[in-house]
Every structure is written in C-alpha cells, then in structure tokens.
Design a protein around this motif. Sequence first.
Motif, short mmCIF file in Angstrom:
data_model
loop_
_atom_site.label_atom_id
_atom_site.label_comp_id
_atom_site.label_asym_id
_atom_site.label_seq_id
_atom_site.Cartn_x
_atom_site.Cartn_y
_atom_site.Cartn_z
N THR A 67 -32.07 120.10 70.93
CA THR A 67 -32.34 120.10 72.18
C THR A 67 -33.32 119.14 72.78
O THR A 67 -33.97 118.62 71.98
N LEU A 68 -33.55 119.36 74.00
CA LEU A 68 -34.30 118.44 74.72
C LEU A 68 -35.92 118.64 74.35
O LEU A 68 -36.71 117.65 74.13
N MET A 71 -36.36 116.90 70.96
CA MET A 71 -36.41 115.38 71.26
C MET A 71 -37.94 115.04 71.80
O MET A 71 -38.53 114.07 71.16
N GLN A 72 -38.43 115.77 72.63
CA GLN A 72 -39.48 115.53 73.32
C GLN A 72 -40.81 115.55 72.26
O GLN A 72 -41.64 114.65 71.99
N HIS A 73 -40.73 116.69 71.27
CA HIS A 73 -41.70 116.81 70.17
C HIS A 73 -41.84 115.61 69.27
O HIS A 73 -42.82 115.04 69.11
N SER A 95 -27.73 117.69 77.85
CA SER A 95 -29.18 117.42 78.79
C SER A 95 -28.69 116.41 79.78
O SER A 95 -29.51 116.34 80.44
N TYR A 96 -27.52 115.75 79.64
CA TYR A 96 -27.05 114.97 80.57
C TYR A 96 -25.71 114.56 81.18
O TYR A 96 -25.39 113.97 82.22
N GLN A 97 -24.78 115.48 80.56
CA GLN A 97 -23.27 115.34 80.66
C GLN A 97 -22.91 115.80 82.05
O GLN A 97 -21.88 115.61 82.45
#
Length: 264
Positions: A67-68, A71-73, A95-97
């Motif tokens: 998940t986003l 990735m952020q973590h 998160s972008y498609q």
Amino acid sequence: MNDITEGARFTAATLRRRKRDSVPICCLTAYDAPSAEIAENAGVDLLLVGDSLGMTMLGFDSTVPVTLAMMQHHAAAVVRARRRAWVVVDLPCGSYQSSPEQAYGSAVQLLQQSGCDAVKLEGGAVMVETVRFLAARGVAVVAHLGLLPQSIHQLGDYRRQATDAAAADQLREDARLMAEAGALALVLESIPASLAREVTAALPIPTIGIGAGGGCDGQVLVWHDLLGLSAHQPPFAPPYCDLRATAHDAIRHWCDDVRRHRFP
Ligand code: KIV
C-alpha cells in the motif's frame, strides 16, 4: 568520474549528464535507513524504494498487497539516511492506475511525507497520459517497462517479456512515448538484451536495466539479490556475497555460546 563520491547531491540534472556523458548509473533498492546508508557509502547513485519490499521485507508473495502507507513508511526511513543519492519510490499497485489525478495525489503524498525525489510507475501506453500529467506538474517520474510485477495475476509468471516481434515493437513505442511525455528515466525489466540496447541508443533519457543485459545506461538490483539474502536468486543476478549464510552462522554461533554459558 563519480559525482556522488565527490560529495555533490545527485539530482535530475546529474541523471541527464550521466546519459549525455555515458557514465553508468548504479541503482540499488533500499528499504530502511541502514541499507540506504550502506548503499550510499558504497557509491550507489540512486536508491530505489521498490515495492519489491512487499516480498523482500514483508513476506508477501507478490508486490500487489503493498500500500501507499507501507511505501511511505519505508521511503521516509531511506530518506532520513541518505546524504547524496537520488531517492526514487515506487507508486504501489492501485495508487495511480485509475486516473492521472489519482497518480498526482499519490505522488505528492510520497514526495511530501517521505521527502523522496521521484516516483516510479509501471506500465506502457496506458500510463503515458499519467506520466505527462505528472511531469507537467513538476513531478520527477521514472517509468517502468518490460516485466511489470504489479500485473503478476494477469501475467501468470515472472518470465521474460517482449520476446516476440509485436511485443518488442510495442515496447519500443512505449519507451519513445514515455520519454516524450516527460519521464526522466526508464527501468527496463527482464527483456532481451538486444532490445534494451536498441531502446537505450534511441532514447534521450537514461535506461536502467534489470535482467535486460549490459546495454542500458545503468543497472538496478534488489538489495537482497546482490547480497545473497534472497531465498530464490534470479538467474540474471548472481550474488556478490553470501550474507544469508554469514548471518545464519553468526546467529547459530551466538545461540551456541548462550547455551554453553560463553555469552556474555
Ligand atoms: O520494486 C522493485 O524493486 C523494482 C526493481 C526490480 C526495478 O521495481
């Protein structure tokens, strides 16, 4: 000449110079502060916080569940440790498609909350308008063609891509469109070496290959593969050391010492 060891910060301008001057780009995945620090001190130019972390760090069997927030973590930890390298973070599956606007929102979240420099996204022609939208709004974007691990449920396996003439033509066209849309670099994963070399020669932006032969402008490897930490080593990435065995032996030695009252 290596502008990283000279102390200068690696930027999008450095990336463009590397292409112009044919100076190879070293990119390694990093998922936490210690791996980022070690990689950078060893001379890595680009730290990729890849969504491969779902498999290498989190025990998932693909990158799809990442998940986003995950990735952020991990990206924030990498950014806290970096001094000079360019930090690129994968936009994770979902998160972008769905639209350029969704991609912009996710990219800005990563840029603002982690402090990374660029985002990477998977996909060919269908993602060109998204790359154009992001680039026009000042987001540094790396595109990813060839094997697209986020599509594993559709692909069925991780085999080499663009091996027939039609698929190779499509990849050539996708690469051209990505550069024209404003991507700053292109990851080429698991495609024939001759095709990667041809695309690299034709593009004004750097290509960074993984399992794509030696004709790219740079190479990217997964941290665990390079250091011999992976349970399953990809055929194109022979490990440079055997950290899995080293760690195993050290821990076993320590357990033995504890049980025999030799530690502490
Ligand atoms: O997620 C990742 O580590 C990647 C590399 C394999 C290029 O995308």
